[in-house]
Design a protein around this motif. Sequence first.
Motif, PDB file in Angstrom:
ATOM      1  N   SER A  12       8.192 -10.793  -9.034  1.00  0.00           N
ATOM      2  CA  SER A  12       9.791 -11.304  -8.813  1.00  0.00           C
ATOM      3  C   SER A  12      10.549 -10.452  -9.715  1.00  0.00           C
ATOM      4  N   GLU A  13      10.005  -9.889 -11.131  1.00  0.00           N
ATOM      5  CA  GLU A  13      10.212  -9.482 -12.139  1.00  0.00           C
ATOM      6  C   GLU A  13      10.873  -7.408 -11.888  1.00  0.00           C
ATOM      7  N   LEU A  14       9.501  -7.489 -11.388  1.00  0.00           N
ATOM      8  CA  LEU A  14       9.022  -5.734 -11.050  1.00  0.00           C
ATOM      9  C   LEU A  14      10.443  -6.014  -9.805  1.00  0.00           C
ATOM     10  N   LEU A  18      13.191  -2.606  -9.300  1.00  0.00           N
ATOM     11  CA  LEU A  18      13.332  -1.793  -8.885  1.00  0.00           C
ATOM     12  C   LEU A  18      14.262  -2.400  -8.615  1.00  0.00           C
ATOM     13  N   ALA A  19      15.044  -3.595  -7.666  1.00  0.00           N
ATOM     14  CA  ALA A  19      16.765  -3.210  -6.404  1.00  0.00           C
ATOM     15  C   ALA A  19      17.517  -3.157  -7.825  1.00  0.00           C
ATOM     16  N   ASP A  20      16.993  -3.397  -8.618  1.00  0.00           N
ATOM     17  CA  ASP A  20      18.783  -2.297 -10.301  1.00  0.00           C
ATOM     18  C   ASP A  20      18.722  -1.322 -10.141  1.00  0.00           C
ATOM     19  N   ALA A  21      17.623  -0.191  -9.884  1.00  0.00           N
ATOM     20  CA  ALA A  21      16.659   1.020  -9.519  1.00  0.00           C
ATOM     21  C   ALA A  21      17.263   1.678  -8.410  1.00  0.00           C
ATOM     22  N   GLY A  22      17.981   0.828  -7.475  1.00  0.00           N
ATOM     23  CA  GLY A  22      17.943   1.266  -5.940  1.00  0.00           C
ATOM     24  C   GLY A  22      16.917   1.142  -4.901  1.00  0.00           C
ATOM     25  N   LEU A  23      16.371   0.155  -5.434  1.00  0.00           N
ATOM     26  CA  LEU A  23      14.985   0.622  -4.487  1.00  0.00           C
ATOM     27  C   LEU A  23      14.713  -0.748  -4.062  1.00  0.00           C
ATOM     28  N   GLU A  24      15.106  -1.732  -2.827  1.00  0.00           N
ATOM     29  CA  GLU A  24      15.308  -2.386  -2.328  1.00  0.00           C
ATOM     30  C   GLU A  24      13.751  -2.674  -1.375  1.00  0.00           C
ATOM     31  N   ILE A  25      13.310  -3.336  -1.915  1.00  0.00           N
ATOM     32  CA  ILE A  25      11.562  -4.103  -1.644  1.00  0.00           C
ATOM     33  C   ILE A  25      11.368  -4.681  -0.970  1.00  0.00           C
ATOM     34  N   GLY A  28       7.743  -9.241   1.611  1.00  0.00           N
ATOM     35  CA  GLY A  28       6.262  -9.500   2.148  1.00  0.00           C
ATOM     36  C   GLY A  28       5.965  -7.746   1.264  1.00  0.00           C
ATOM     37  N   LYS A  29       6.676  -7.003   1.750  1.00  0.00           N
ATOM     38  CA  LYS A  29       6.200  -5.507   1.029  1.00  0.00           C
ATOM     39  C   LYS A  29       5.687  -5.718  -0.018  1.00  0.00           C
ATOM     40  N   MET A  30       6.806  -6.362  -1.269  1.00  0.00           N
ATOM     41  CA  MET A  30       6.440  -6.715  -2.765  1.00  0.00           C
ATOM     42  C   MET A  30       5.033  -6.963  -3.386  1.00  0.00           C
ATOM     43  N   THR A  35      -0.300  -7.300  -5.171  1.00  0.00           N
ATOM     44  CA  THR A  35      -1.791  -7.845  -4.653  1.00  0.00           C
ATOM     45  C   THR A  35      -3.120  -6.767  -3.728  1.00  0.00           C
ATOM     46  N   THR A  36      -2.581  -5.932  -3.619  1.00  0.00           N
ATOM     47  CA  THR A  36      -3.686  -5.430  -2.405  1.00  0.00           C
ATOM     48  C   THR A  36      -3.346  -3.875  -3.009  1.00  0.00           C
ATOM     49  N   THR A  37      -3.802  -3.645  -2.174  1.00  0.00           N
ATOM     50  CA  THR A  37      -3.805  -1.765  -2.066  1.00  0.00           C
ATOM     51  C   THR A  37      -2.855  -1.664  -1.012  1.00  0.00           C
ATOM     52  N   PRO A  38      -1.800  -0.544  -1.140  1.00  0.00           N
ATOM     53  CA  PRO A  38      -1.290  -0.546  -0.592  1.00  0.00           C
ATOM     54  C   PRO A  38      -1.643   0.422   0.541  1.00  0.00           C
ATOM     55  N   THR A  39      -1.430   0.664   2.424  1.00  0.00           N
ATOM     56  CA  THR A  39      -2.009   2.005   3.117  1.00  0.00           C
ATOM     57  C   THR A  39      -1.290   2.897   3.143  1.00  0.00           C
ATOM     58  N   THR A  40       0.283   2.818   2.865  1.00  0.00           N
ATOM     59  CA  THR A  40       1.682   3.943   2.935  1.00  0.00           C
ATOM     60  C   THR A  40       1.933   3.311   1.717  1.00  0.00           C
ATOM     61  N   LEU A  41       2.770   4.626   1.841  1.00  0.00           N
ATOM     62  CA  LEU A  41       4.154   4.077   0.068  1.00  0.00           C
ATOM     63  C   LEU A  41       4.379   5.893   0.717  1.00  0.00           C
ATOM     64  N   ARG A  42       5.969   5.601   0.613  1.00  0.00           N
ATOM     65  CA  ARG A  42       6.596   6.446   1.026  1.00  0.00           C
ATOM     66  C   ARG A  42       7.170   7.256  -1.091  1.00  0.00           C
ATOM     67  N   LEU A  43       6.691   8.645  -0.822  1.00  0.00           N
ATOM     68  CA  LEU A  43       6.583   9.086  -2.343  1.00  0.00           C
ATOM     69  C   LEU A  43       8.063   8.884  -3.293  1.00  0.00           C
ATOM     70  N   ASP A  44       8.798   8.981  -2.064  1.00  0.00           N
ATOM     71  CA  ASP A  44      10.750   8.225  -3.097  1.00  0.00           C
ATOM     72  C   ASP A  44      10.384   6.484  -3.451  1.00  0.00           C
ATOM     73  N   ASP A  45       9.743   6.238  -2.905  1.00  0.00           N
ATOM     74  CA  ASP A  45       9.860   4.762  -3.351  1.00  0.00           C
ATOM     75  C   ASP A  45       9.042   5.251  -4.274  1.00  0.00           C
ATOM     76  N   LEU A  46       7.300   5.999  -4.618  1.00  0.00           N
ATOM     77  CA  LEU A  46       7.087   5.891  -5.675  1.00  0.00           C
ATOM     78  C   LEU A  46       7.976   6.710  -6.430  1.00  0.00           C
ATOM     79  N   ASP A  47       8.114   7.618  -6.443  1.00  0.00           N
ATOM     80  CA  ASP A  47       9.497   8.083  -7.666  1.00  0.00           C
ATOM     81  C   ASP A  47      10.193   7.219  -8.742  1.00  0.00           C
ATOM     82  N   VAL A  48      11.135   6.219  -7.694  1.00  0.00           N
ATOM     83  CA  VAL A  48      11.416   4.921  -8.510  1.00  0.00           C
ATOM     84  C   VAL A  48      10.272   3.853  -8.879  1.00  0.00           C
ATOM     85  N   ILE A  49       9.367   3.352  -8.389  1.00  0.00           N
ATOM     86  CA  ILE A  49       8.868   2.635  -8.868  1.00  0.00           C
ATOM     87  C   ILE A  49       8.044   3.399 -10.574  1.00  0.00           C
TER      88      ILE A  49
END
Length: 102
Positions: A12-14, A18-25, A28-30, A35-49
């Motif tokens: 919840s802290e992360l 991320l929301a403060d940086a403009g990435l609303e997750i 469920g996705k968070m 907890t697991t390895t995601p099967t997909t992740l958008r590259l622009d989301d990865l940039d924000v993370i």
Amino acid sequence: MAAAERGIWKSSELRRMLADAGLEISVGKMSKLWTTTPTTLRLDDLDVICAVLDCTPGDLLTADLAAAAARKPQAEIEEQTSNGSPSIVRPRFNGNRPEPPL
């Protein structure tokens, strides 16, 4: 692991960072990211993370070569090993390619 190395112990802290940086997750996705390895992740989301965690994609991603090898069809693996060649290159066209335009 990268979050824990930076003192972030709750998803919840992360998620809030991320929301403060403009990435609303979504929650469920968070949860899946945390907890697991995601099967997909958008590259622009990865940039924000990466920006929030002050890291590179290499710090977050690991290659699973065994899983990649498991996706290869078994018949192809057997054919390659019987020929003694670890990789066989096959053309994708039938030899009737048109000439390129001039």
